[in-house]
Design a protein around this motif. Structure first.
Motif, PDB file in Angstrom:
ATOM      1  N   ASP A   7       0.811  -1.220   0.000  1.00 26.48           N
ATOM      2  CA  ASP A   7       0.000   0.000   0.000  1.00 26.48           C
ATOM      3  C   ASP A   7       0.847   1.274   0.000  1.00 26.48           C
ATOM      4  O   ASP A   7       0.339   2.354   0.232  1.00 26.48           O
ATOM      5  CB  ASP A   7      -0.948   0.000   1.200  1.00 26.48           C
ATOM      6  CG  ASP A   7      -0.202   0.000   2.534  1.00 26.48           C
ATOM      7  OD1 ASP A   7       1.043  -0.192   2.524  1.00 26.48           O
ATOM      8  OD2 ASP A   7      -0.849   0.183   3.582  1.00 26.48           O
ATOM      9  N   THR A   9       2.586   4.479  -1.350  1.00 25.63           N
ATOM     10  CA  THR A   9       2.342   5.405  -2.447  1.00 25.63           C
ATOM     11  C   THR A   9       3.560   6.295  -2.631  1.00 25.63           C
ATOM     12  O   THR A   9       4.012   6.936  -1.684  1.00 25.63           O
ATOM     13  CB  THR A   9       1.104   6.282  -2.172  1.00 25.63           C
ATOM     14  OG1 THR A   9      -0.059   5.443  -2.084  1.00 25.63           O
ATOM     15  CG2 THR A   9       0.905   7.296  -3.282  1.00 25.63           C
ATOM     16  N   ALA A  32       4.442  -0.990  -5.447  1.00 29.46           N
ATOM     17  CA  ALA A  32       4.019   0.315  -4.940  1.00 29.46           C
ATOM     18  C   ALA A  32       3.022   0.975  -5.876  1.00 29.46           C
ATOM     19  O   ALA A  32       2.954   0.656  -7.071  1.00 29.46           O
ATOM     20  CB  ALA A  32       5.226   1.228  -4.758  1.00 29.46           C
ATOM     21  N   ARG A  33       2.238   1.884  -5.326  1.00 32.67           N
ATOM     22  CA  ARG A  33       1.445   2.787  -6.142  1.00 32.67           C
ATOM     23  C   ARG A  33       2.332   3.976  -6.479  1.00 32.67           C
ATOM     24  O   ARG A  33       3.078   4.441  -5.628  1.00 32.67           O
ATOM     25  CB  ARG A  33       0.201   3.248  -5.389  1.00 32.67           C
ATOM     26  CG  ARG A  33      -0.743   2.111  -4.983  1.00 32.67           C
ATOM     27  CD  ARG A  33      -1.990   2.684  -4.322  1.00 32.67           C
ATOM     28  NE  ARG A  33      -2.919   1.653  -3.944  1.00 32.67           N
ATOM     29  CZ  ARG A  33      -3.043   1.135  -2.713  1.00 32.67           C
ATOM     30  NH1 ARG A  33      -2.281   1.592  -1.744  1.00 32.67           N
ATOM     31  NH2 ARG A  33      -3.908   0.186  -2.460  1.00 32.67           N
ATOM     32  N   ARG A  61      -2.444   1.166 -10.458  1.00 30.51           N
ATOM     33  CA  ARG A  61      -1.574   1.723  -9.411  1.00 30.51           C
ATOM     34  C   ARG A  61      -0.735   2.885  -9.919  1.00 30.51           C
ATOM     35  O   ARG A  61       0.200   3.311  -9.258  1.00 30.51           O
ATOM     36  CB  ARG A  61      -0.657   0.623  -8.852  1.00 30.51           C
ATOM     37  CG  ARG A  61      -1.399  -0.434  -8.061  1.00 30.51           C
ATOM     38  CD  ARG A  61      -0.449  -1.408  -7.365  1.00 30.51           C
ATOM     39  NE  ARG A  61       0.028  -2.446  -8.280  1.00 30.51           N
ATOM     40  CZ  ARG A  61       1.278  -2.572  -8.691  1.00 30.51           C
ATOM     41  NH1 ARG A  61       2.196  -1.686  -8.331  1.00 30.51           N
ATOM     42  NH2 ARG A  61       1.642  -3.560  -9.493  1.00 30.51           N
ATOM     43  N   THR A  82      -2.989  13.069  -5.704  1.00 36.56           N
ATOM     44  CA  THR A  82      -2.341  11.766  -5.544  1.00 36.56           C
ATOM     45  C   THR A  82      -2.914  11.024  -4.352  1.00 36.56           C
ATOM     46  O   THR A  82      -3.219   9.821  -4.429  1.00 36.56           O
ATOM     47  CB  THR A  82      -0.815  11.931  -5.366  1.00 36.56           C
ATOM     48  OG1 THR A  82      -0.261  12.495  -6.561  1.00 36.56           O
ATOM     49  CG2 THR A  82      -0.157  10.600  -5.080  1.00 36.56           C
ATOM     50  N   GLU A  83      -3.072  11.719  -3.234  1.00 38.29           N
ATOM     51  CA  GLU A  83      -3.638  11.080  -2.043  1.00 38.29           C
ATOM     52  C   GLU A  83      -5.048  10.565  -2.324  1.00 38.29           C
ATOM     53  O   GLU A  83      -5.421   9.456  -1.918  1.00 38.29           O
ATOM     54  CB  GLU A  83      -3.661  12.050  -0.866  1.00 38.29           C
ATOM     55  CG  GLU A  83      -4.195  11.413   0.412  1.00 38.29           C
ATOM     56  CD  GLU A  83      -4.177  12.360   1.590  1.00 38.29           C
ATOM     57  OE1 GLU A  83      -4.112  11.871   2.741  1.00 38.29           O
ATOM     58  OE2 GLU A  83      -4.225  13.588   1.377  1.00 38.29           O
ATOM     59  N   LEU A  86      -4.536   7.499  -4.958  1.00 40.66           N
ATOM     60  CA  LEU A  86      -3.727   6.329  -4.606  1.00 40.66           C
ATOM     61  C   LEU A  86      -3.569   6.090  -3.114  1.00 40.66           C
ATOM     62  O   LEU A  86      -3.075   5.036  -2.710  1.00 40.66           O
ATOM     63  CB  LEU A  86      -2.318   6.474  -5.218  1.00 40.66           C
ATOM     64  CG  LEU A  86      -2.222   6.608  -6.732  1.00 40.66           C
ATOM     65  CD1 LEU A  86      -0.758   6.776  -7.137  1.00 40.66           C
ATOM     66  CD2 LEU A  86      -2.838   5.409  -7.436  1.00 40.66           C
ATOM     67  N   ILE A  89       0.702   9.517   0.670  1.00 42.08           N
ATOM     68  CA  ILE A  89       2.066   9.439   0.151  1.00 42.08           C
ATOM     69  C   ILE A  89       3.036   9.075   1.271  1.00 42.08           C
ATOM     70  O   ILE A  89       3.016   9.685   2.342  1.00 42.08           O
ATOM     71  CB  ILE A  89       2.484  10.793  -0.467  1.00 42.08           C
ATOM     72  CG1 ILE A  89       1.567  11.159  -1.637  1.00 42.08           C
ATOM     73  CG2 ILE A  89       3.945  10.763  -0.913  1.00 42.08           C
ATOM     74  CD1 ILE A  89       1.690  12.618  -2.068  1.00 42.08           C
ATOM     75  N   SER A 137       2.311   9.145   7.473  1.00 41.83           N
ATOM     76  CA  SER A 137       2.499   7.744   7.097  1.00 41.83           C
ATOM     77  C   SER A 137       3.233   6.957   8.175  1.00 41.83           C
ATOM     78  O   SER A 137       3.112   5.735   8.256  1.00 41.83           O
ATOM     79  CB  SER A 137       3.278   7.644   5.779  1.00 41.83           C
ATOM     80  OG  SER A 137       4.657   7.944   5.966  1.00 41.83           O
TER      81      SER A 137
END
Length: 266
Positions: A7, A9, A32-33, A61, A82-83, A86, A89, A137
């Motif tokens: 998961d 990103t 990865a994404r 992805r 992006t968040e 996917l 981050i 994260s």
């Protein structure tokens, strides 16, 4: 390289060609994404097509948008998109900026300003935009693609050499400041890497009988590269992925030399 959480990103700036594209491809291969950005819509589309062809299982992805990293508002919007697309981050690869050929005597004030602005804000803007997500994260990682010029300046690239040295210092400063927030910051120092620029120079060669291997080998010899060749973007990408993932979980504020032995510094 199965250390990347499925998961994870990653954002890769300058991801439409060269080292950036190779890094995006390797990250996708590892599960990865990945979000890539660039200023040219046509080059972005070419990069997406390449990644779809090379890693077809990763279509869902991959996220791609045009974005100028020197525009803070655009970068902030890209990070937010992006968040949403996917997930949060956790990896940022700062990979934007080209070299400027000039000596002290022929570098104007405007050129100095442009070069310093490009090198620093191509890192400052993406880092500022992504930092809240990286901190949240719990295991954020930033990797800055830098040049061997940071440690080994060349007089014909005086402005770029000075800027690159500043970026090396910036990596260390950010690493110290961000460590308590759970974000690691590292970089790579690249030497001569195969690129569109070198391929164009090869196409313009005087001796048409020379193959790429012969031409680039002669260039490597002229530059005194011990390994006798130019590096491949994928070789730089492997160093980036190492620094971006838990494989280097106890490393921050450091740089990996990817120059084929060209560095004269221990």
């Amino acid at each position: 390289m199965r250390e990347i959480p499925l998961d994870a990103t990653a954002v890769v700036t300058g991801g439409t060609s060269g080292i950036g594209l190779a890094t995006a491809e390797l990250l996708l291969e590892q599960g990865a994404r990945v979000a890539i950005c660039g200023r040219s819509q046509s080059r972005l589309a070419e990069a997406v097509n390449h990644l779809h062809a090379q890693v077809p299982q990763a279509r869902e992805r991959l996220f791609a948008r045009t974005c100028d990293v020197l525009e803070a508002a655009e970068m902030a919007q890209f990070a937010a998109e992006t968040e949403k697309a996917l997930g949060r981050i956790s990896i940022l690869v700062n990979n934007a900026g080209q070299g400027r050929v000039s000596t002290f005597a022929d570098t104007t004030d405007e050129a100095w300003t442009e070069e310093l602005h490009l090198k620093f804000f191509s890192i400052l803007n993406p880092t500022r935009a992504c930092l809240p997500q990286l901190e949240a994260s719990g295991s954020g990682a930033i990797v800055c693609v830098n040049s061997l010029l940071a440690s080994q300046p060349e007089p014909h690239m005086v402005a770029t050499s000075a800027a690159r040295a500043g970026i090396k210092n910036l990596v260390r400063s950010m690493a110290t400041e961000f460590a308590p927030k759970g974000v690691r910051v590292n970089g790579i120092l690249v030497g001569l890497i195969e690129s569109g620029q070198w391929r164009r120079r090869f196409e313009a060669r005087e001796d048409r009988s020379q193959s790429w291997e012969q031409w680039s080998g002669a260039l490597a010899a002229k530059k005194s590269i011990p390994l006798g060749r130019l590096g491949h973007p994928a070789e730089a990408a492997r160093a980036i992925v190492f620094l971006a993932t838990p494989m280097s979980s106890y490393t921050t504020g450091s740089h990996i030399d990817v120059s084929g032995g060209l560095s004269r510094h221990a």
